[in-house]
Scaffold this motif. Structure first.
Motif, short mmCIF file in Angstrom:
data_model
loop_
_atom_site.label_atom_id
_atom_site.label_comp_id
_atom_site.label_asym_id
_atom_site.label_seq_id
_atom_site.Cartn_x
_atom_site.Cartn_y
_atom_site.Cartn_z
N LEU A 35 0.88 -1.26 0.01
CA LEU A 35 0.15 0.00 -0.03
C LEU A 35 0.90 1.26 -0.17
O LEU A 35 0.34 2.30 0.17
CB LEU A 35 -1.05 0.09 1.18
CG LEU A 35 -2.00 -1.00 1.01
CD1 LEU A 35 -2.75 -1.25 2.47
CD2 LEU A 35 -2.90 -1.10 0.01
N ARG A 36 2.21 1.14 -0.12
CA ARG A 36 3.14 2.41 -0.40
C ARG A 36 2.92 2.69 -1.90
O ARG A 36 2.73 2.28 -2.76
CB ARG A 36 4.38 1.93 -0.26
CG ARG A 36 4.75 1.47 0.99
CD ARG A 36 6.32 1.17 1.14
NE ARG A 36 6.57 0.49 0.23
CZ ARG A 36 7.91 0.17 -0.31
NH1 ARG A 36 8.97 0.90 0.13
NH2 ARG A 36 8.02 -0.95 -0.98
N PRO A 37 2.68 4.44 -1.95
CA PRO A 37 2.57 4.81 -3.33
C PRO A 37 3.85 4.72 -3.93
O PRO A 37 5.01 4.66 -3.53
CB PRO A 37 2.37 6.30 -2.95
CG PRO A 37 1.95 6.53 -1.44
CD PRO A 37 2.47 5.32 -0.89
N LEU A 38 3.53 4.52 -5.33
CA LEU A 38 4.77 4.14 -6.22
C LEU A 38 5.27 5.36 -7.28
O LEU A 38 4.12 6.20 -7.60
CB LEU A 38 4.81 3.00 -7.21
CG LEU A 38 4.56 1.76 -6.42
CD1 LEU A 38 4.37 0.60 -7.60
CD2 LEU A 38 5.74 1.50 -5.67
N ASP A 39 6.13 5.95 -7.27
CA ASP A 39 6.66 7.08 -8.03
C ASP A 39 6.69 6.62 -9.47
O ASP A 39 8.23 6.27 -9.94
CB ASP A 39 7.54 7.98 -7.45
CG ASP A 39 8.02 9.15 -8.36
OD1 ASP A 39 6.96 9.58 -8.90
OD2 ASP A 39 9.07 9.68 -7.96
N VAL A 40 5.77 6.38 -10.31
CA VAL A 40 6.23 5.90 -11.59
C VAL A 40 5.76 6.79 -12.78
O VAL A 40 4.68 7.58 -12.32
CB VAL A 40 5.47 4.58 -11.81
CG1 VAL A 40 5.97 3.40 -10.99
CG2 VAL A 40 4.04 4.77 -11.59
N PRO A 41 6.12 6.94 -13.95
CA PRO A 41 5.87 7.68 -14.99
C PRO A 41 4.63 7.44 -15.54
O PRO A 41 4.00 8.35 -15.95
CB PRO A 41 6.88 7.75 -16.14
CG PRO A 41 7.61 6.57 -15.85
CD PRO A 41 7.36 6.13 -14.23
N TRP A 42 4.22 6.09 -15.57
CA TRP A 42 2.80 5.75 -16.09
C TRP A 42 2.33 4.56 -15.42
O TRP A 42 3.12 3.64 -14.56
CB TRP A 42 3.05 5.25 -17.72
CG TRP A 42 3.81 4.23 -17.98
CD1 TRP A 42 5.46 4.50 -17.98
CD2 TRP A 42 3.64 2.70 -18.07
NE1 TRP A 42 5.91 3.20 -18.37
CE2 TRP A 42 4.92 2.13 -18.15
CE3 TRP A 42 2.50 1.96 -17.87
CZ2 TRP A 42 5.06 0.94 -18.39
CZ3 TRP A 42 2.69 0.93 -18.11
CH2 TRP A 42 3.97 0.19 -18.35
N VAL A 43 1.16 4.21 -15.39
CA VAL A 43 0.48 3.27 -14.69
C VAL A 43 -0.34 2.37 -15.85
O VAL A 43 -1.08 2.65 -16.53
CB VAL A 43 -0.69 3.60 -13.89
CG1 VAL A 43 -1.00 2.49 -12.99
CG2 VAL A 43 0.27 4.46 -12.68
N ARG A 44 0.03 0.93 -15.65
CA ARG A 44 -0.67 0.08 -16.57
C ARG A 44 -2.22 0.04 -16.11
O ARG A 44 -2.47 0.26 -15.09
CB ARG A 44 -0.21 -1.33 -16.66
CG ARG A 44 0.00 -1.93 -15.43
CD ARG A 44 0.82 -3.33 -15.48
NE ARG A 44 1.08 -3.96 -14.05
CZ ARG A 44 0.10 -4.67 -13.40
NH1 ARG A 44 -0.98 -5.00 -14.26
NH2 ARG A 44 0.44 -5.26 -12.38
N PRO A 45 -3.04 -0.39 -17.15
CA PRO A 45 -4.41 -0.58 -16.80
C PRO A 45 -4.79 -1.70 -15.83
O PRO A 45 -3.97 -2.67 -15.92
CB PRO A 45 -5.25 -0.76 -17.98
CG PRO A 45 -4.09 -1.32 -18.83
CD PRO A 45 -2.84 -0.83 -18.59
N ALA A 46 -5.92 -1.54 -15.10
CA ALA A 46 -6.18 -2.79 -14.13
C ALA A 46 -6.49 -4.31 -14.82
O ALA A 46 -6.84 -3.98 -15.85
CB ALA A 46 -7.46 -2.52 -13.35
#
Length: 182
Positions: A35-46
């Protein structure tokens, strides 16, 4: 008062307290990891299609697939023996214990997946739910029956505890029913 089918005396208290403490510690670690937030440039769809993510992992090849699938199986696997340990019963049906443990593991995994939808950089994945539940079931089948058998043998072979108000003393006497007088 002691639960039916549990071992007596201080042993049941030690097992339950140890199981409860380890269960809380493991769940805190899982919450921190997932449940830690991730610092990513993009997120894949669910991923809402069952087994689609596992197929994609298998397409990556052996070492990567084994690492990803193994991580999914191992994340909640300790619940497979920590939940029955916190329960503390020795004489319970294997199928009933397995069902309760698997259902609890699936509900915890579902809660994690649903909580991840509100965390930046995390997405819902139905395959994580399937792998986590399978890990709980495999750990339960691997450790709980042999552990309970060992504890039952130890309880039978050990010294007898003195009879106190907390140890079972046999059948409880019953009072016969008397009809109402006219």
């Amino acid at each position: 008062m002691q639960r039916q089918g549990s071992i007596g005396g201080n042993a049941v208290i030690r097992i339950r307290v140890t199981g409860g403490v380890l269960l809380v510690a493991h769940l805190a670690l899982v919450a921190w990891l997932t449940l830690r937030p991730l610092d990513v440039p993009w997120v894949r769809p669910a991923n809402l299609r069952p087994l689609a993510g596992i197929r994609a992992d298998l397409a990556l090849g052996w070492p990567d697939a084994a690492a990803r699938i193994g991580a999914g199986l191992a994340l909640l696997a300790p619940l497979g023996f920590l939940l029955p340990m916190a329960d503390g019963r020795l004489t319970v049906s294997l199928l009933g214990s397995l069902f309760r443990t698997a259902a609890t593991g699936a509900l915890i995994s579902l809660g994690i997946v649903l909580a991840q939808t509100g965390v930046p950089g995390r997405v819902a994945d139905v395959d994580a739910l399937l792998l986590n539940t399978a890990g709980v079931i495999l750990a339960h089948l691997a450790f709980v029956p042999t552990g309970r058998a060992w504890l039952r043998r130890r309880a039978r072979g050990g010294e007898q505890e003195p009879v106190t108000a907390e140890t079972p003393q046999g059948r409880t006497p019953t009072i016969p029913r008397v009809g109402i007088v006219p």
